[in-house]
Write an enzyme that holds these catalytic residues in place. Structure first.
Site, PDB file in Angstrom:
ATOM      1  N   TRP A 213       0.844  -1.199   0.000  1.00 37.10           N
ATOM      2  CA  TRP A 213       0.000   0.000   0.000  1.00 37.10           C
ATOM      3  C   TRP A 213       0.879   1.249   0.000  1.00 37.10           C
ATOM      4  CZ3 TRP A 213      -0.983   3.465   4.337  1.00 37.10           C
ATOM      5  CH2 TRP A 213      -1.935   4.448   4.037  1.00 37.10           C
ATOM      6  N   ASP A 380     -16.366  12.235  -1.864  1.00 40.09           N
ATOM      7  CA  ASP A 380     -15.753  10.996  -1.406  1.00 40.09           C
ATOM      8  C   ASP A 380     -16.483  10.473  -0.165  1.00 40.09           C
ATOM      9  OD1 ASP A 380     -13.440   9.057  -0.581  1.00 40.09           O
ATOM     10  OD2 ASP A 380     -12.778   9.895  -2.492  1.00 40.09           O
ATOM     11  N   ASP A 381     -15.836   9.608   0.569  1.00 42.15           N
ATOM     12  CA  ASP A 381     -16.404   8.870   1.695  1.00 42.15           C
ATOM     13  C   ASP A 381     -17.027   9.812   2.738  1.00 42.15           C
ATOM     14  OD1 ASP A 381     -17.052   6.866   3.471  1.00 42.15           O
ATOM     15  OD2 ASP A 381     -14.977   6.233   3.832  1.00 42.15           O
ATOM     16  N   LYS A 490     -16.575   6.496  -8.181  1.00 40.06           N
ATOM     17  CA  LYS A 490     -15.331   5.891  -7.702  1.00 40.06           C
ATOM     18  C   LYS A 490     -15.703   4.668  -6.873  1.00 40.06           C
ATOM     19  CE  LYS A 490     -11.177   6.944  -4.971  1.00 40.06           C
ATOM     20  NZ  LYS A 490     -10.499   7.998  -4.162  1.00 40.06           N
ATOM     21  N   ASP A 492     -14.669   1.788  -4.643  1.00 38.42           N
ATOM     22  CA  ASP A 492     -13.533   1.480  -3.783  1.00 38.42           C
ATOM     23  C   ASP A 492     -13.671   0.091  -3.172  1.00 38.42           C
ATOM     24  OD1 ASP A 492     -11.121   1.925  -2.549  1.00 38.42           O
ATOM     25  OD2 ASP A 492     -11.714   3.829  -1.648  1.00 38.42           O
ATOM     26  N   MET A 493     -12.547  -0.425  -2.666  1.00 42.05           N
ATOM     27  CA  MET A 493     -12.507  -1.743  -2.016  1.00 42.05           C
ATOM     28  C   MET A 493     -11.280  -1.726  -1.106  1.00 42.05           C
ATOM     29  SD  MET A 493     -11.436  -5.068  -1.732  1.00 42.05           S
ATOM     30  CE  MET A 493     -12.047  -6.734  -1.691  1.00 42.05           C
ATOM     31  N   ASN A 494     -11.487  -1.400   0.179  1.00 39.74           N
ATOM     32  CA  ASN A 494     -10.391  -0.972   1.041  1.00 39.74           C
ATOM     33  C   ASN A 494      -9.819  -2.032   1.974  1.00 39.74           C
ATOM     34  OD1 ASN A 494      -9.582   1.811   0.601  1.00 39.74           O
ATOM     35  ND2 ASN A 494     -11.697   2.335   1.052  1.00 39.74           N
ATOM     36  N   ASP A 562      -2.963   5.411  -3.475  1.00 36.75           N
ATOM     37  CA  ASP A 562      -3.321   6.415  -2.475  1.00 36.75           C
ATOM     38  C   ASP A 562      -2.175   7.376  -2.207  1.00 36.75           C
ATOM     39  OD1 ASP A 562      -5.908   5.581  -2.076  1.00 36.75           O
ATOM     40  OD2 ASP A 562      -5.490   4.411  -0.273  1.00 36.75           O
TER      41      ASP A 562
END
Length: 798
Positions: A213, A380-381, A490, A492-494, A562
C-alpha cells in the site's frame, strides 16, 4: 461499398501443416509455433520474432533418442522419450514430467495422474467471449483469428480445450483453458493454469511489479537461476504486493533494444505467476488462478473456464512490450462510451475534508474548483448512513441528511449549477458491523463460524459468492445511481480477505469461495456498467490493490495509488506503465506536506507528474495561497490544451526514476507531430555533470520546435538568495516577503530551439545548465530538490 484489399484478403494468422502436424501462429511481427508429437502431446517449438512459414519446421525439436539414466519414459513403445525433457504446451502430473504441472486434478476414485492427448482442433475467424469472465475482444472489424486445440484424457472422459486468439496488427496472442467433464466421475480441480510455455534456454531476466500500500508496482529486475520463482496473491484481490504481470527479457535487453516477452493475466483475484528453470536449462512460465486455497468441484457435463492471459513479444526492448500492451488495453480491453473519450479534470474532496464536511463546505470547494478550471466534483467517503469515521455504515447506502439536507440530488443539482459535473464514492463490497445491513443479514458477511472476525480499516467484506448479496448490491447501486445526476463513480474496495468462509456454500465447496467471489463481482460490474453506460467508473482498492486488466474491462480507469506524492508517483507510475497506458491511470495533485510521506514538493512538480495520467486535484482549495491558485489555473489550461496527447499518446520511459538522479518520460502523438517530455529531479547535486538524453518516438525527418512549459516558483524557495536578485533588501521572515511570495509569479528560465527528430533521438536533448552555487540567471535552470520541467515539441516547417 467496395471492400478494401485487406478486407477481401485478410492476413493468414494461423497455419496448420497437416503432414508435419504443426501449427504456426503469426502476428504482424511475431511467430508462435507448436507441434503434435507422435504421442499426441503438444510441444512448443518457438515464440519470438516473426519467421517465414514453412510446411515443416525441421530441426526445431531436440532429437535425443537415448534416455537419461534416471529418466522416466512416457511408455514402453518409444525408447528415450520422456515428457521431462520436452518443451510442452501444457502439462499434467504423473507421466514423467517432474516440472511444475499446468493442471492438477483429483478424481473421486483417488487418481491424480492424468494424460491429455490431442484429438482435434478448429480454426475460426473472430474470438469467443469467456463464460462469466471478462476478456479481450476484437475492436470493430480488425483481423482476429482463433485456434482451439482439443485434448482428451480418455480414461476419465475429460476434454481440455486450449484456446488461442491472434490479434494480428496488435502483436498480441491471448490464451485460456477450459476443462469439460464428460464422464460420470466427479472431479476436483486443484490447479488449472491459463497457459504454460516452455523455452529451451535459461538465461532470462525476470521483471516483476512489487510493493505494498502506497508504494505499489515498483519495477524489479533480476536474473533467473535454477529452481522456481513465483509471484502471487493470496489476498482475495490481485493485490499491491505482486501484480499479475511479468516480463522476461534477455540479460542485455534495455528499454529500447533486445528481446522481451510480456505476460498479463485478466483476473482480479488470487493469482500466481511462476517461472521455473530446470537443471536441463529449460524455462517454464505459467500464469493463472493461484492454486493455494483453491479447488473446484466439477460434476458431469460441467465446464470450468480459466481466466485469459495476454502474451506479447518484442525485439525492441521493454518499451516495445509496453507499447503493445498500451495500445491493446485502449482498443481491446477498455470498452464503452469512455473508451477514447477525454477524461475530465476532477476535484476530490477527500484530503481536503476527510469525513468532516457539510453541504456549505462542499459547495465552497466546488466554486473554487470551477474558478480554477476543473470540470468534475467528486464527493468521497462520509456522505451516507452515520458515517462520521470509518467504523460504521458500510452497506447502508442512504444519504446522511444532517450533512446533506437536500440529499445527493440536492447537492448534485447545486454542484451542476456551478458548472461542474457531479460524482460520488462508493464501497459496495463492504459491510460495517455497525450498520443496518448487518443487523438484518449478519450471514452476508464473510466470517468463520465460532471465530471472532478480523477487521481491516474497521470494516468487513460481503459474501459475493452468495447470489442474494450480489442482487442486493446491484439493486442498491441502481437506486443510488438513479437518485441524482451522477456522471462519475469511484468504486472502492479498502481491504484484503480474511476469515474466508461463505455461509452460502457447502463445506466441500469452501475452497471455491475466492473464485466465486470474483465471478460474483464481475456479474455485478457487468450489470451496472451496462445499465449506466454514461457514468465514468473508476476502480479503486486502497489505491492500487486491484490494478489489473480485468477491472479495465468494466472501468476505463483506476486510481493508481493512495500515495499522491509526486516523487513516489514517479516510481509507481513508471512501474505501472510497463503494461498500463496513461489513459487509465488516475493521478492527482495534493497538498504539502504530502499526507503519505510528509514531503514538501513544489506544486509545479506535483502537476508535472500528475499530467502523465488522468489529472485531478485533491487538496483544500480554501487554504491555498494566491500564488498556488494562479499556478493551478495555468496548469489546468495547459492540460486541457494537451489533454488528448497526454491521455492517449504513445508513452516512453526514457530514463527510469532513481533515489537521487533524474528521470524522463515522453509521450508522442500518433502522427509524431507533437510530443511532451517530462524531466524530473529527485535531489539537487553540487557541481553536477552535464546532461544529454536520447529521445524516442519522433520522426527523424521532421523539424521540431522545442519549448519548455512556462513554470513558476515560490520565491521563498530562494531563501536569502532572493536579495541577490532584488534592488532592495527585504527580510525573508517578514510580512512583506510573505505577501510577495503569496502573490508573485516568479517565472523560471526559458528553453526554445529547433532540431530535427534524428538529432534529438540520435545525438540527444541537452537541458539547460543547472544552478549549483553560482551564476543564477535567465540561462540557468533552478530545479532544486524535487524539481521538474515539461518540454513541448511541435513539428514545424523547415
Amino acid at each position: 461499398m467496395m471492400k478494401s484489399e485487406r478486407e477481401r484478403n485478410p492476413p493468414s494468422m494461423i497455419h496448420y501443416n497437416k503432414s508435419s502436424r504443426q501449427f504456426h501462429l503469426q502476428t504482424k511481427a511475431s511467430s508462435y509455433v507448436l507441434q503434435i508429437l507422435e504421442t499426441g502431446h503438444l510441444a512448443h517449438l518457438y515464440f519470438g520474432k516473426k519467421i517465414r512459414h514453412r510446411n515443416d519446421f525441421e530441426n526445431f525439436i531436440d532429437q535425443k533418442k537415448i534416455s537419461y539414466g534416471s529418466t522416466t519414459s512416457y511408455n514402453r513403445l518409444i525408447d528415450g522419450f520422456s515428457l521431462q525433457h520436452e518443451l510442452l504446451e501444457y502439462s499434467s502430473y504423473g507421466k514423467g514430467d517432474y516440472r511444475n504441472p499446468s493442471i492438477s486434478l483429483l478424481s473421486n476414485d483417488g487418481n491424480r495422474t492424468f494424460d491429455f492427448i490431442y484429438q482435434s482442433h478448429q480454426i475460426f475467424t473472430g474470438k469467443k467471449e469467456l463464460d462469466g469472465l471478462p476478456s479481450s475482444y476484437a475492436y470493430e472489424s480488425e483481423d482476429v483469428q482463433s485456434l482451439e486445440l482439443i485434448l482428451e484424457d480418455k480414461c476419465y472422459e475429460l476434454r481440455l480445450i486450449l484456446s488461442y486468439s491472434i490479434f494480428h496488427d496488435k502483436d498480441v496472442i491471448s490464451r485460456s483453458v477450459s476443462l469439460q467433464n464428460r464422464g460420470k466421475q466427479v472431479l476436483i480441480i486443484d490447479k488449472i493454469s491459463s497457459f504454460s510455455l516452455d523455452f529451451d534456454k535459461p538465461d532470462f531476466d525476470l521483471v516483476t511489479l512489487d510493493g505494498s500500500w502506497i508504494r505499489e508496482r515498483f519495477s524489479h529486475r533480476r536474473a533467473l537461476n535454477y529452481g522456481m520463482t513465483e509471484i502471487s496473491s493470496r489476498r482475495g484481490v490481485s493485490g499491491s504486493d505482486h501484480n499479475p504481470f511479468i516480463l522476461l527479457c534477455d540479460s542485455n535487453a534495455s528499454e529500447i533494444s533486445g528481446n522481451a516477452y510480456g505476460f498479463a493475466l485478466i483476473y482480479s483475484g488470487n493469482h500466481s505467476s511462476s517461472v521455473e528453470v530446470n537443471t536441463h536449462d529449460k524455462t517454464r512460465i505459467q500464469m493463472g488462478i493461484n492454486d493455494f486455497d483453491f479447488s473446484w468441484k466439477l460434476n458431469e457435463n460441467e465446464i470450468f473456464q480459466s481466466p485469459e492471459a495476454l502474451l506479447v513479444f518484442s525485439d525492441k526492448g521493454i518499451n516495445g512490450i509496453s507499447s503493445m500492451y498500451h495500445r491493446f488495453i485502449r482498443f481491446n480491453i477498455v470498452r464503452g462510451p469512455w473508451q477514447f473519450k477525454e477524461r475530465p479534470i476532477l476535484f476530490n474532496n477527500w484530503e481536503a475534508t476527510y469525513f468532516k464536511f457539510n453541504e456549505k463546505k462542499l459547495l465552497s470547494l466546488a466554486k473554487e474548483a470551477k474558478a480554477l478550471g476543473m470540470e468534475l466534483f467528486v464527493l468521497d467517503d462520509g456522505w451516507f448512513g452515520k458515517r462520521e469515521d470509518d467504523h460504521s455504515s458500510l452497506g447502508d447506502w442512504t444519504v446522511n441528511l444532517k450533512k446533506l439536507p437536500g440529499g445527493l440530488k440536492g447537492l448534485g443539482d447545486k454542484i451542476k449549477k456551478t458548472g461542474l459535473d457531479f460524482g460520488i464514492w462508493v464501497e459496495p463490497e463492504m459491510i460495517s458491523i455497525e450498520s443496518e445491513l448487518y443487523k438484518q443479514h449478519p450471514e452476508w458477511m464473510i466470517q468463520c463460524p465460532m471465530r471472532e472476525p478480523s477487521p481491516a480499516r474497521n470494516q468487513f467484506i460481503l459474501d459475493l459468492a452468495n447470489p442474494l448479496v450480489c442482487e442486493y448490491i446491484c439493486e442498491s447501486m441502481k437506486s443510488l445511481f438513479s437518485s441524482a445526476d451522477i456522471s462519475y463513480v469511484k468504486w472502492d474496495m479498502n481491504r484484503n480477505f480474511s476469515d474466508i468462509y461463505s455461509h452460502s456454500l457447502k463445506p466441500e465447496q469452501q475452497k471455491e469461495f475466492s473464485h466465486r467471489y470474483v465471478l460474483g463481482l464481475y456479474g455485478i460490474l457487468k450489470e451496472l456498467t451496462e445499465q449506466f453506460p454514461h457514468i465514468l467508473f473508476e476502480s479503486c482498492a486502497s489505491g492500487g490493490n486491484r490494478f489489473d486488466l480485468a477491472m479495465f474491462c468494466f472501468m476505463p480507469q483506476i486510481w493508481t495509488s493512495d500515495n499522491t506524492d509526486a516523487m513516489e508517483r514517479l516510481h509507481i507510475q513508471s512501474g505501472s506503465s510497463l503494461f498500463a497506458p496513461t489513459s487509465v491511470m488516475g493521478a492527482h495533485v495534493s497538498a504539502v506536506p504530502n499526507h503519505q510521506v510528509l514531503r514538501n514538493t513544489p506544486i509545479e512538480s506535483r502537476f508535472n507528474t500528475a499530467a502523465f495520467g488522468l489529472l485531478g486535484y485533491e487538496l483544500d482549495l480554501s487554504k491555498i495561497t494566491n500564488f498556488e491558485k494562479k499556478v493551478i489555473k495555468k496548469q489546468i489550461a495547459f492540460y486541457k490544451e494537451h489533454r488528448k496527447l497526454l491521455q492517449f499518446g504513445t508513452f516512453y520511459r526514457i530514463k527510469a526514476p532513481s533515489d537521487r538522479g533524474t528521470s524522463l518520460w515522453m509521450i508522442v502523438s500518433e502522427d509524431q507531430k507533437d510530443a511532451i517530455l517530462g524531466y524530473y529531479q529527485q535531489l539537487a547535486q553540487p557541481n553536477p555533470p552535464s546532461e544529454r538524453y536520447l529521445l524516442e518516438g519522433l520522426n527523424p525527418d521532421m523539424l521540431y520546435e522545442v519549448q519548455n512549459r512556462t513554470q513558476f516558483m515560490d520565491i521563498r524557495q530562494f531563501g536569502d538568495l532572493i536579495n541577490q536578485a532584488l534592488p532592495v533588501s527585504i527580510n525573508t521572515e517578514g510580512i512583506l516577503h510573505s505577501k510577495i511570495a503569496e502573490n508573485y509569479l516568479y517565472e523560471l528560465e526559458k528553453t526554445e530551439f529547433k532540431a530535427f527528430g534524428d538529432q534529438l533521438m540520435f545525438r540527444g536533448f541537452v537541458p539547460k545548465q543547472q544552478f549549483y552555487g553560482t551564476g543564477l540567471d535567465d540561462h540557468c535552470a533552478f530545479l532544486g530538490d524535487f524539481g521538474s520541467r515539461l518540454f513541448i515539441l511541435r513539428a514545424v516547417e523547415d
